[in-house]
Design a protein around this motif. Structure first.
Motif, short mmCIF file in Angstrom:
data_model
loop_
_atom_site.label_atom_id
_atom_site.label_comp_id
_atom_site.label_asym_id
_atom_site.label_seq_id
_atom_site.Cartn_x
_atom_site.Cartn_y
_atom_site.Cartn_z
N LYS A 37 0.88 -1.18 0.00
CA LYS A 37 0.00 0.00 0.00
C LYS A 37 0.91 1.22 0.00
N GLY A 38 0.90 1.94 -1.10
CA GLY A 38 1.81 3.07 -1.21
C GLY A 38 3.24 2.59 -1.15
N GLU A 39 4.02 3.16 -0.26
CA GLU A 39 5.42 2.78 -0.10
C GLU A 39 5.62 1.74 0.99
N HIS A 40 4.55 1.19 1.53
CA HIS A 40 4.64 0.24 2.62
C HIS A 40 4.32 -1.17 2.16
N ALA A 41 4.89 -2.12 2.86
CA ALA A 41 4.61 -3.54 2.58
C ALA A 41 4.34 -4.24 3.91
N ALA A 42 3.49 -5.24 3.85
CA ALA A 42 3.18 -6.03 5.04
C ALA A 42 3.13 -7.49 4.64
N THR A 43 3.53 -8.35 5.56
CA THR A 43 3.40 -9.78 5.35
C THR A 43 2.53 -10.34 6.47
#
Length: 86
Positions: A37-43
């Protein structure tokens, strides 16, 4: 067991069209999700019977060392990730 479509539906419910998701499911029922999402990443990794672990913006040098954040359900993990990205 959480299917790929169930995971995608839960992600869409939590994020609408604001995040891109890649979902991998495994024969034993484990699910691995990568959200951007945008410049962020999540796992988010887990199984409906054992719970879910999640990390936002993991460091490149961490490798896979597990998740510090946990949730009992996928919906809870998605809500926690969403709150972390606001």
């Amino acid at each position: 067991m959480t299917t790929e479509q169930e995971a995608l539906d839960a992600i869409h419910h939590a994020f609408g069209d604001s995040a891109h998701a890649e979902v991998a499911t495994f024969p034993a029922g484990n699910v691995s999700i990568t959200l951007t999402k945008g410049e962020h990443a999540a796992t988010i990794d887990g199984h409906p019977e054992s719970g879910w672990g999640w990390t936002v913006d993991p460091g490149d040098d961490e490798g896979f060392s597990g998740h510090e954040n946990t949730a009992d359900t996928l919906d809870e993990a998605l809500a926690d990730v969403r709150a972390s990205l606001i």
